[in-house]
Design a protein around this motif. Structure first.
Motif, PDB file in Angstrom:
ATOM      1  N   VAL A 374       0.850  -1.200   0.000  1.00  0.00           N
ATOM      2  CA  VAL A 374       0.000   0.000   0.000  1.00  0.00           C
ATOM      3  C   VAL A 374       0.883   1.247   0.000  1.00  0.00           C
ATOM      4  O   VAL A 374       1.691   1.435   0.904  1.00  0.00           O
ATOM      5  CB  VAL A 374      -0.894   0.049   1.260  1.00  0.00           C
ATOM      6  N   TYR A 375       0.729   2.068  -1.030  1.00  0.00           N
ATOM      7  CA  TYR A 375       1.484   3.323  -1.109  1.00  0.00           C
ATOM      8  C   TYR A 375       0.573   4.485  -0.716  1.00  0.00           C
ATOM      9  O   TYR A 375      -0.616   4.478  -1.026  1.00  0.00           O
ATOM     10  CB  TYR A 375       1.989   3.554  -2.533  1.00  0.00           C
ATOM     11  N   ILE A 385      -4.238   9.718  -0.925  1.00  0.00           N
ATOM     12  CA  ILE A 385      -4.975   8.487  -1.258  1.00  0.00           C
ATOM     13  C   ILE A 385      -4.096   7.262  -1.042  1.00  0.00           C
ATOM     14  O   ILE A 385      -2.867   7.344  -1.103  1.00  0.00           O
ATOM     15  CB  ILE A 385      -5.508   8.503  -2.718  1.00  0.00           C
ATOM     16  N   ASP A 386      -4.743   6.125  -0.751  1.00  0.00           N
ATOM     17  CA  ASP A 386      -4.040   4.838  -0.644  1.00  0.00           C
ATOM     18  C   ASP A 386      -4.091   4.155  -2.003  1.00  0.00           C
ATOM     19  O   ASP A 386      -5.153   4.082  -2.614  1.00  0.00           O
ATOM     20  CB  ASP A 386      -4.742   3.911   0.369  1.00  0.00           C
ATOM     21  N   VAL A 387      -2.953   3.643  -2.451  1.00  0.00           N
ATOM     22  CA  VAL A 387      -2.931   2.932  -3.740  1.00  0.00           C
ATOM     23  C   VAL A 387      -2.513   1.483  -3.498  1.00  0.00           C
ATOM     24  O   VAL A 387      -1.400   1.216  -3.040  1.00  0.00           O
ATOM     25  CB  VAL A 387      -1.959   3.615  -4.740  1.00  0.00           C
ATOM     26  N   HIS A 388      -3.457   0.547  -3.764  1.00  0.00           N
ATOM     27  CA  HIS A 388      -3.168  -0.884  -3.603  1.00  0.00           C
ATOM     28  C   HIS A 388      -2.767  -1.508  -4.934  1.00  0.00           C
ATOM     29  O   HIS A 388      -2.093  -2.517  -4.962  1.00  0.00           O
ATOM     30  CB  HIS A 388      -4.412  -1.656  -3.120  1.00  0.00           C
ATOM     31  N   ASN A 389      -3.288  -0.906  -6.010  1.00  0.00           N
ATOM     32  CA  ASN A 389      -3.114  -1.500  -7.332  1.00  0.00           C
ATOM     33  C   ASN A 389      -2.367  -0.490  -8.217  1.00  0.00           C
ATOM     34  O   ASN A 389      -2.779   0.667  -8.306  1.00  0.00           O
ATOM     35  CB  ASN A 389      -4.513  -1.786  -7.915  1.00  0.00           C
ATOM     36  N   PHE A 401       4.013  13.871  -3.981  1.00  0.00           N
ATOM     37  CA  PHE A 401       5.031  12.888  -3.577  1.00  0.00           C
ATOM     38  C   PHE A 401       4.357  11.565  -3.196  1.00  0.00           C
ATOM     39  O   PHE A 401       3.164  11.509  -2.922  1.00  0.00           O
ATOM     40  CB  PHE A 401       5.906  13.400  -2.421  1.00  0.00           C
ATOM     41  N   ILE A 402       5.155  10.495  -3.211  1.00  0.00           N
ATOM     42  CA  ILE A 402       4.656   9.150  -2.866  1.00  0.00           C
ATOM     43  C   ILE A 402       5.459   8.642  -1.674  1.00  0.00           C
ATOM     44  O   ILE A 402       6.689   8.794  -1.621  1.00  0.00           O
ATOM     45  CB  ILE A 402       4.833   8.159  -4.051  1.00  0.00           C
ATOM     46  N   GLU A 403       4.753   8.029  -0.706  1.00  0.00           N
ATOM     47  CA  GLU A 403       5.442   7.412   0.437  1.00  0.00           C
ATOM     48  C   GLU A 403       5.235   5.904   0.374  1.00  0.00           C
ATOM     49  O   GLU A 403       4.153   5.434   0.031  1.00  0.00           O
ATOM     50  CB  GLU A 403       4.870   7.950   1.747  1.00  0.00           C
ATOM     51  N   GLU A 480       7.889   6.319   4.304  1.00  0.00           N
ATOM     52  CA  GLU A 480       8.987   7.205   3.956  1.00  0.00           C
ATOM     53  C   GLU A 480       8.842   7.624   2.491  1.00  0.00           C
ATOM     54  O   GLU A 480       8.447   6.810   1.649  1.00  0.00           O
ATOM     55  CB  GLU A 480      10.307   6.434   4.129  1.00  0.00           C
ATOM     56  N   GLN A 481       9.187   8.884   2.194  1.00  0.00           N
ATOM     57  CA  GLN A 481       9.096   9.347   0.800  1.00  0.00           C
ATOM     58  C   GLN A 481      10.117   8.631  -0.068  1.00  0.00           C
ATOM     59  O   GLN A 481      11.229   8.349   0.375  1.00  0.00           O
ATOM     60  CB  GLN A 481       9.366  10.849   0.736  1.00  0.00           C
ATOM     61  N   ALA A 482       9.732   8.348  -1.307  1.00  0.00           N
ATOM     62  CA  ALA A 482      10.663   7.700  -2.225  1.00  0.00           C
ATOM     63  C   ALA A 482      10.340   8.130  -3.650  1.00  0.00           C
ATOM     64  O   ALA A 482       9.236   8.562  -3.953  1.00  0.00           O
ATOM     65  CB  ALA A 482      10.560   6.190  -2.086  1.00  0.00           C
ATOM     66  N   LYS A 483      11.343   7.992  -4.530  1.00  0.00           N
ATOM     67  CA  LYS A 483      11.183   8.344  -5.951  1.00  0.00           C
ATOM     68  C   LYS A 483      10.578   7.136  -6.660  1.00  0.00           C
ATOM     69  O   LYS A 483      11.299   6.259  -7.139  1.00  0.00           O
ATOM     70  CB  LYS A 483      12.561   8.666  -6.539  1.00  0.00           C
ATOM     71  N   LEU A 484       9.262   7.074  -6.685  1.00  0.00           N
ATOM     72  CA  LEU A 484       8.598   5.889  -7.256  1.00  0.00           C
ATOM     73  C   LEU A 484       7.845   6.274  -8.520  1.00  0.00           C
ATOM     74  O   LEU A 484       7.425   7.416  -8.688  1.00  0.00           O
ATOM     75  CB  LEU A 484       7.615   5.285  -6.242  1.00  0.00           C
TER      76      LEU A 484
END
Length: 602
Positions: A374-375, A385-389, A401-403, A480-484
């Motif tokens: 879950v991102y 928002i939560d992203v499962h897919n 940004f994405i964590e 944690e933030q990451a470059k995704l």
């Protein structure tokens, strides 16, 4: 037997495969709970899958009576727990139902990652720990060094350890005597009113929902009206009893007892494990400690290989959900794979077990998509928002940004493997926070890693680097933030949603190349060239081309002018061009299966 002074509740905790269930077998024999003619190995592991893999998946309680050396009879309630990290919540609930824990250590392998994790869980709950060094009959057993590890790593005095062998029965009587003298009598029994902890529950087609409970205070009997304290759900008690080890009906369950309560509920999802139950007419004020919601960590799509099996799969998942509240699912639709379900699991082993149970118990062929986590995505307008897919990831222009979820892992390895394991950790974008020496041969690394990176092959590679001696335990450590970014695979210009995955920007190219290369080997040729591309947004990071079938149109030309051959080839070229514009590539089902079955997609 209702005398609290003669009741002992304890569980057996250990790392995977250190002999918990075999030791339970010997205890059942010693207390004559099971007749010798009914005895079989791993008696408490009731599922075929548990017996085959030699692992415990569900907790198994059993009540027995032991006549101690002082001539008195003691009521023992034993709970056999799983050892794998995916089921650590199951272990923590079982510990909450006890006053003592037998901490099992393999005499040949020593203290491992989950031994430490489970010992800390027991200490947090305030349990009396009895260290047990098991398998002392093995030629490779090294008891003195394990006693040193006990004192150094767990700070438990080595002279408290009981030496046993679950296989030969050495030391089992000493262990039972230690339970009598060292495990305290049931706690919190003097509180007014009924307080029961639900540590597990199953669904029975005839009886409905059956709760596995530990009664801390008060008593419960048939026809009592009871209520859960977290969400005030009312239930009627239809039957109570104990496990010996089969379910045996009783008139009442009283303080200190471990047993089962049959309710009038029809769905396990209505109950929350770890919850406290009390009488609805006369409820107690305070819940038992330790209740927390458990949420899935790993998500994967499960689809039937034959689309006509969708309804059968839906019914099967509904039944599995009844016996496993940690498993969640919702229906989803994929362009490539048709109708299926997005499922949430506690971890990778949990996912594997569920898939295997679907295949076996419901006779279904299923395919699962690449597992993801879950991102948390924060959009430019501030909405989170939560992203499962991966398919649901918003457009890069909308993302601020994405964590990603992180874990704190404790990895126990032999000293000589430290360099290779550190290289593996850094390859998986992890950092080693500190190292601890356990003894001359073993070290413990505490690392911080992204959960996404350890999903597929981390454990396998850890085992192969350490020749099977490495072990790992982990707990969640926030986001944690990451470059995704989302990596899409396009076949003939069209994105195939089943192959989409969320990857780190630095790894997108490598993973894209590997997937394209693999698809080139698997996809059948067509009459025209097919481009397989890996893309991040509008940028193409990798490409492979499947060449077209080529019919030799010049075969009928014997000699003659070269322009005749050229004319035929030009005509063929025009035809292929037109075909490319109107032709579409349908990807066969077995191509999906082959790609998704390769662990790293490469």
């Amino acid at each position: 037997m209702t005398d609290l002074n003669h009741t002992r509740n304890f569980c057996i905790i250990a790392h995977v495969d250190h002999g918990k269930t075999t030791l339970s077998d010997r205890i059942l024999e010693m207390t004559r709970t099971v007749e010798m003619r009914d005895m079989k190995a791993q008696l408490l592991d009731s599922m075929d899958l548990e017996r085959e893999r030699g692992i415990t998946i569900k907790s198994h309680p059993v009540s027995m009576v032991y006549r101690a050396k002082d001539g008195k009879d003691y009521a023992f309630n034993l709970i056999d727990t799983p050892g794998h990290v995916d089921f650590s919540y199951e272990v923590s609930r079982s510990l909450a139902a006890c006053e003592g824990a037998m901490l099992l250590i393999d005499a040949a392998q020593g203290i491992e990652a989950q031994t430490v994790a489970n010992a800390h869980l027991a200490l947090e709950q305030g349990l009396e720990i009895i260290p047990v060094i098991n398998k002392v009959d093995l030629p490779s057993a090294d008891v003195p060094s394990i006693m040193v590890q006990l004192e150094d790593v767990l700070a438990i005095p080595a002279d408290e350890a009981v030496l046993t062998s679950g296989k030969t029965g050495i030391g089992i009587e000493d262990l039972l005597e230690a339970a009598v003298t060292r495990v305290p009598k049931p706690r919190w029994a003097e509180v007014d009113g009924l307080r029961m902890l639900i540590f597990d529950c199953i669904y029975d087609a005839y009886k409905g929902v059956i709760c596995y409970v530990r009664v801390f205070s008060g008593e419960v009997k048939m026809n009592d009206q009871i209520i859960t304290m977290s969400d005030e759900r009312k239930m009627l008690v239809k039957e109570v009893g104990k496990f010996s080890p089969a379910m045996t009906k009783q008139a009442t369950l009283v303080a200190g007892d471990v047993g089962y309560v049959v309710t009038n509920l029809r769905d396990v999802a209505d109950l929350k494990l770890g919850d406290t139950i009390t009488h609805s007419a006369n409820p107690t004020k305070e819940m038992l400690p330790g209740y927390k919601e458990v949420s899935p960590m790993v998500f994967s799509g499960i689809y039937p290989i034959d689309t006509s099996d969708y309804n059968k799969l839906k019914a099967g998942m509904g039944k599995l959900r009844l016996n496993d509240a940690a498993f969640v699912y919702q229906s989803e639709n994929s362009v490539a794979l048709g109708f299926g379900f997005r499922c949430g699991f506690l971890g990778l082993l949990h996912m594997e077990i569920i898939q295997e149970r679907i295949r076996r118990e419901y006779d279904l062929d299923v395919i699962s998509t690449y597992p993801s986590v879950v991102y948390l995505v924060t959009k430019t307008d501030g909405v989170q928002i939560d992203v499962h897919n991966p398919v649901n990831l918003p457009d890069p222009a909308e993302i601020d940004f994405i964590e990603e979820p992180m874990i704190s892992a404790s990895i126990h390895i032999p000293s000589e493997s430290i360099g290779d394991v550190l290289a593996l950790v850094s390859e998986k974008r992890g950092i080693c926070e500190h190292t601890e020496t356990i003894d001359g041969q073993r070290v413990m690394l505490v690392c911080r890693l992204p959960l996404n990176e350890i999903l597929v092959d981390f454990n396998d590679r850890l085992k192969s680097i350490t020749h099977g001696y490495g072990s790992m335990d982990y707990e969640m450590a926030g986001y944690e933030q990451a470059k995704l970014c989302r990596l899409d695979i396009r076949v003939n210009g069209e994105a195939v949603d089943a192959f989409s995955s969320i990857v780190h920007a630095d790894k997108a190219e490598g993973r894209g190349r590997a997937l394209c290369k693999r698809l080139k080997e698997i996809l059948p040729k067509q009459m025209f060239k097919i481009a397989i591309q890996a893309g991040v947004g509008s940028n193409i990071v990798a490409r492979e081309t499947i060449s077209a079938y080529r019919k030799d149109v010049t075969a009928k030309c014997y000699g003659g002018d070269i322009s005749r051959k050229r004319k035929l080839l030009e005509k063929q070229k025009e035809g292929k061009k037109r075909m490319k514009n109107i032709g579409s590539v349908s990807i066969p089902q077995d191509a999906f299966i082959k790609i998704l079955k390769t662990s790293d997609g490469g």
